[in-house]
Design a protein around this motif. Structure first.
Motif, PDB file in Angstrom:
ATOM      1  N   ARG A  90    -117.292 -22.872 -29.140  1.00  0.00           N
ATOM      2  CA  ARG A  90    -117.696 -24.277 -29.199  1.00  0.00           C
ATOM      3  C   ARG A  90    -117.491 -25.000 -27.882  1.00  0.00           C
ATOM      4  NH1 ARG A  90    -112.616 -23.993 -31.569  1.00  0.00           N
ATOM      5  NH2 ARG A  90    -111.095 -25.622 -30.983  1.00  0.00           N
ATOM      6  N   ARG A  91    -116.561 -24.524 -27.050  1.00  0.00           N
ATOM      7  CA  ARG A  91    -116.291 -25.215 -25.792  1.00  0.00           C
ATOM      8  C   ARG A  91    -117.413 -25.036 -24.772  1.00  0.00           C
ATOM      9  NH1 ARG A  91    -111.344 -27.170 -25.269  1.00  0.00           N
ATOM     10  NH2 ARG A  91    -112.537 -28.626 -24.002  1.00  0.00           N
ATOM     11  N   SER A 110    -112.159 -18.906 -34.699  1.00  0.00           N
ATOM     12  CA  SER A 110    -112.516 -18.762 -36.104  1.00  0.00           C
ATOM     13  C   SER A 110    -112.076 -17.411 -36.648  1.00  0.00           C
ATOM     14  CB  SER A 110    -114.028 -18.927 -36.295  1.00  0.00           C
ATOM     15  OG  SER A 110    -114.400 -20.280 -36.167  1.00  0.00           O
ATOM     16  N   GLY A 111    -111.996 -17.337 -37.971  1.00  0.00           N
ATOM     17  CA  GLY A 111    -111.636 -16.095 -38.620  1.00  0.00           C
ATOM     18  C   GLY A 111    -112.757 -15.082 -38.550  1.00  0.00           C
ATOM     19  N   CYS A 112    -112.449 -13.866 -39.033  1.00  0.00           N
ATOM     20  CA  CYS A 112    -113.415 -12.778 -38.948  1.00  0.00           C
ATOM     21  C   CYS A 112    -113.210 -11.862 -40.143  1.00  0.00           C
ATOM     22  CB  CYS A 112    -113.230 -12.014 -37.637  1.00  0.00           C
ATOM     23  SG  CYS A 112    -114.560 -10.858 -37.257  1.00  0.00           S
ATOM     24  N   TRP A 141    -118.380 -26.027 -33.378  1.00  0.00           N
ATOM     25  CA  TRP A 141    -117.493 -25.086 -34.052  1.00  0.00           C
ATOM     26  C   TRP A 141    -117.630 -23.710 -33.410  1.00  0.00           C
ATOM     27  CZ3 TRP A 141    -121.951 -27.181 -35.834  1.00  0.00           C
ATOM     28  CH2 TRP A 141    -123.012 -26.310 -36.053  1.00  0.00           C
ATOM     29  N   ASP A 142    -116.698 -22.826 -33.746  1.00  0.00           N
ATOM     30  CA  ASP A 142    -116.769 -21.423 -33.349  1.00  0.00           C
ATOM     31  C   ASP A 142    -117.378 -20.634 -34.505  1.00  0.00           C
ATOM     32  OD1 ASP A 142    -115.425 -22.021 -30.990  1.00  0.00           O
ATOM     33  OD2 ASP A 142    -113.460 -21.552 -31.834  1.00  0.00           O
ATOM     34  N   PHE A 143    -118.490 -19.958 -34.262  1.00  0.00           N
ATOM     35  CA  PHE A 143    -119.018 -19.082 -35.299  1.00  0.00           C
ATOM     36  C   PHE A 143    -117.985 -18.010 -35.656  1.00  0.00           C
ATOM     37  CE2 PHE A 143    -123.325 -20.434 -33.707  1.00  0.00           C
ATOM     38  CZ  PHE A 143    -123.775 -20.947 -34.921  1.00  0.00           C
ATOM     39  N   GLU A 199    -113.069 -22.631 -37.265  1.00  0.00           N
ATOM     40  CA  GLU A 199    -112.446 -23.659 -36.451  1.00  0.00           C
ATOM     41  C   GLU A 199    -113.526 -24.586 -35.901  1.00  0.00           C
ATOM     42  OE1 GLU A 199    -108.550 -24.794 -34.623  1.00  0.00           O
ATOM     43  OE2 GLU A 199    -109.214 -23.587 -36.321  1.00  0.00           O
ATOM     44  N   ALA A 200    -113.370 -25.888 -36.141  1.00  0.00           N
ATOM     45  CA  ALA A 200    -114.386 -26.865 -35.750  1.00  0.00           C
ATOM     46  C   ALA A 200    -113.739 -28.040 -35.036  1.00  0.00           C
ATOM     47  CB  ALA A 200    -115.158 -27.346 -36.971  1.00  0.00           C
TER      48      ALA A 200
END
Length: 646
Positions: free
Chosen positions: A74-75, A102-104, A94-96, A53-54
């Motif tokens: 990311r926030r 983001s997925g995992c 983005w979320d790592f 997610e970006a």
């Protein structure tokens, strides 16, 4: 339970895995569900299929890319997104993987296991920026975000500048130093002076930098994104980054701590360096000195070793930096025996098991952040009557609160051991053995990487136990072997005699996605997992292998072998994929044992027992070159899980 212990364990529970990536205390990392109306939120698929997610906020053709710290999202960059956007930049965050939205792709959504792959997000972010018109790319990261960025930057030519806030040199499979000399763009390092070991990380980046660099050390203990958005320090840090992006060379030149020099100075330094390298190339390879000092020019590891050494009236625990100092850094004398030393996973604290197997067994925690080290003694008098702790194969859970160890009948020599699990916040025994001691030679346990299972052993079988109850999760029977195998070393082969099948080597793969583990039967290695509920033949090793250890990266296995020729001990290493095997060191006068990989998989510590005078010492061997370095007298060394101060 003392207040000091409660605070130490609370810090360990809240801290990140690198000793610095603590979850932010002001709420960072918990706002991933919000949306900025002026930003575009989208999803990309990383190169291994994980959905990321970006969020991009459009401006000009100069872009700023920012990667957050461990446990964040990311926030955590909100304030700086606003600041860079107001100055006309396009900003991408983005979320790592396994963070935020983001997925995992790891078991139990483990952030820890995912970290070694987050460099893929940087590749995707850079490609996205270029594909969407970026002509200049400023890239920055907080803590692990900076580590992964620098690792990637070594192989990219599209990054204009780099900034890193509180970033470790290596972290959970990431290695920013391996090809750091290829990162030549202007670099800015910002760190809090009191942020645990982070100042040493940043100093190392600065000292080793190729190309312009500046180091700004602030008088605070804040870390990563927390430092960048703190109400007091944020207004100081953020303008520094804006000025650096606007004029990198000018900002670096204006700093009190920078590595700029004239062309003449640089040329002279290069000539001197070339001369030194040429002189060293003519010399023999470094060898271990007899007095225990490391040779000049020994490689940097950055990790500390805790070991048990003989002392006056009892054992002593020594914490030493094996390559950056010729002196032991910390020594603590104990009365009586020390059975084992172990590091807490997420803080510079060493657990020392003393006096086990009889009355008075205790766990002592040494806090290395104070001078002298603070101490907390945890007596094990809460155990049932007639039972004593035995501090072998101790292991902490990832949060540092739960400890697995073993218990034995009090005062009984050579008694079989039974696994036990204790919550140190109490302390309370989580997994009593229902008053029944095992009849098997040993059943000490090792916790799985995600703390869900306890690996134990019996004659003829391997047990996976549930830590909270010690109830069997799975039982793996030993493979049937029709005839003794033949083992060969150096062209000489002999049959291997055995009486019982016993898995006397076993361990977890630290980076496994399914809690896979390996065990040894005779000269064969078998690998199994709770998902498969079966053991599968894996490798056949030369000699009579024992005391084997899988590298943290999961790609190599090192082991000691005894047997032909002439019963000499040797340390071998095998590549797990190719099965290629090579001998690292062999000495007929020494018995090697207790192999331990450094967290970066570069070095192996081991103990040696002299057949001549029965002296015991700790050595370190370079896994790539076979160079051996003598650390000092003692045994049973444990590498710190984080990079130590230099």
């Amino acid at each position: 339970m003392t207040l000091l212990l409660s605070l130490m364990l609370l810090v360990a529970a809240c801290g990140g895995d690198d000793g610095g990536d603590a979850a932010s205390g002001d709420g960072t990392g918990d706002r991933s569900g919000e949306r900025r109306p002026d930003a575009t939120v989208f999803t990309w698929q990383s190169s291994d299929g994980v959905e990321i997610e970006a969020e991009v906020r459009r401006g000009g053709d100069q872009w700023v890319l920012m990667g957050h710290q461990f446990t964040g999202n990311r926030r955590d960059w909100d304030q700086m997104v606003e600041g860079f956007s107001a100055r006309g930049y396009t900003v991408l965050t983005w979320d790592f993987r396994c963070h935020g939205e983001s997925g995992c792709n790891t078991v139990n959504n483990s952030k820890r296991d995912a970290t070694k792959e987050i460099w893929r997000e940087w590749l995707a972010a850079l490609d996205y920026a270029k594909a969407n018109g970026a002509t200049v790319i400023h890239a920055g990261g907080a803590s692990m975000g900076g580590t992964s960025l620098i690792q990637v930057a070594a192989d990219r030519d599209d990054i204009t500048t780099i900034f890193a806030i509180s970033s470790p040199n290596r972290f959970q499979g990431l290695d920013a130093l391996e090809n750091y000399d290829r990162v030549t763009v202007p670099k800015l390092f910002i760190v809090g002076a009191d942020d645990m070991a982070a100042p040493d990380f940043s100093q190392r980046y600065f000292d080793m930098a190729t190309g312009p660099a500046r180091l700004d050390i602030l008088e605070t203990a804040l870390h990563g994104n927390t430092l960048a958005q703190d109400p007091v320090w944020g207004p100081i840090v953020q303008p520094m980054l804006y000025a650096f992006a606007e004029d990198p060379d000018g900002y670096i030149a204006a700093g009190e701590v920078n590595n700029l020099e004239s062309a003449a100075q640089a040329e002279a330094a290069d000539e001197e360096s070339d001369a030194v390298e040429a002189e060293q190339a003519e010399d023999e390879q470094p060898v271990a000195s007899e007095d225990g000092n490391r040779p000049a020019g020994a490689p940097l590891s950055g990790y500390a070793l805790a070991l048990i050494a003989p002392g006056d009236g009892g054992d002593q625990v020594v914490i030493v930096d094996p390559f950056q100092s010729d002196e032991f850094v910390i020594t603590r004398q104990f009365e009586g025996d020390v059975e084992e030393v172990i590091w807490l996973p997420s803080s510079p604290t060493v657990g020392v098991g003393t006096g086990g197997g009889g009355t008075g067994g205790a766990l002592i925690l040494l806090d290395l952040t104070t001078e002298p080290p603070g101490e907390v003694r945890i007596p094990f008098d809460f155990l049932p009557d007639g039972i004593a702790p035995q501090f072998f194969d101790m292991q902490f859970s990832n949060d540092g609160i739960v400890l697995s160890f073993s218990v034995v009948p009090e005062g009984v020599a050579q008694a079989p051991a039974t696994p036990a699990v204790v919550n140190l916040l109490g302390p309370t025994l989580l997994a009593p053995y229902a008053g029944v001691l095992s009849d098997s030679p040993t059943t000490t346990g090792l916790q799985s990487p995600d703390d869900t299972l306890l690996l134990s052993r019996e004659v003829g079988e391997v047990l996976l136990l549930l830590p909270t109850t010690l109830a069997p999760g799975f039982v793996f029977a030993a493979p049937e072997i029709d005839e003794p195998p033949t083992v060969c070393v150096g062209g000489e082969c002999v049959p291997l005699e055995y009486s019982t099948i016993f898995p006397d080597e076993y361990d977890w793969f630290a980076n496994s996605s399914n809690n896979a583990f390996w065990v040894r039967y005779t000269n064969k290695l078998y690998i199994g997992s709770p998902e498969q509920e079966a053991l599968v033949e894996w490798l056949t090793l030369p000699g009579v292998p024992f005391d084997a250890s899988v590298s943290p990266g999961g790609d190599q296995i090192a082991w000691v072998t005894s047997g032909p020729p002439e019963g000499a001990n040797g340390i071998f290493i095998s590549d797990i994929q190719s099965e290629a095997t090579r001998l690292l060191v062999q000495d007929s006068d020494l018995i090697f044992f207790d192999l331990q990989w450094s967290p970066d998989s570069r070095f192996i510590s081991f103990s040696s027992l002299s057949r001549v005078d029965r002296s015991v010492g700790v050595l370190v061997i370079d896994a790539a070159t076979g160079e051996v370095f003598t650390i000092g007298p003692g045994c049973c060394a444990e590498w710190s899980p984080f990079i130590s101060a230099s």
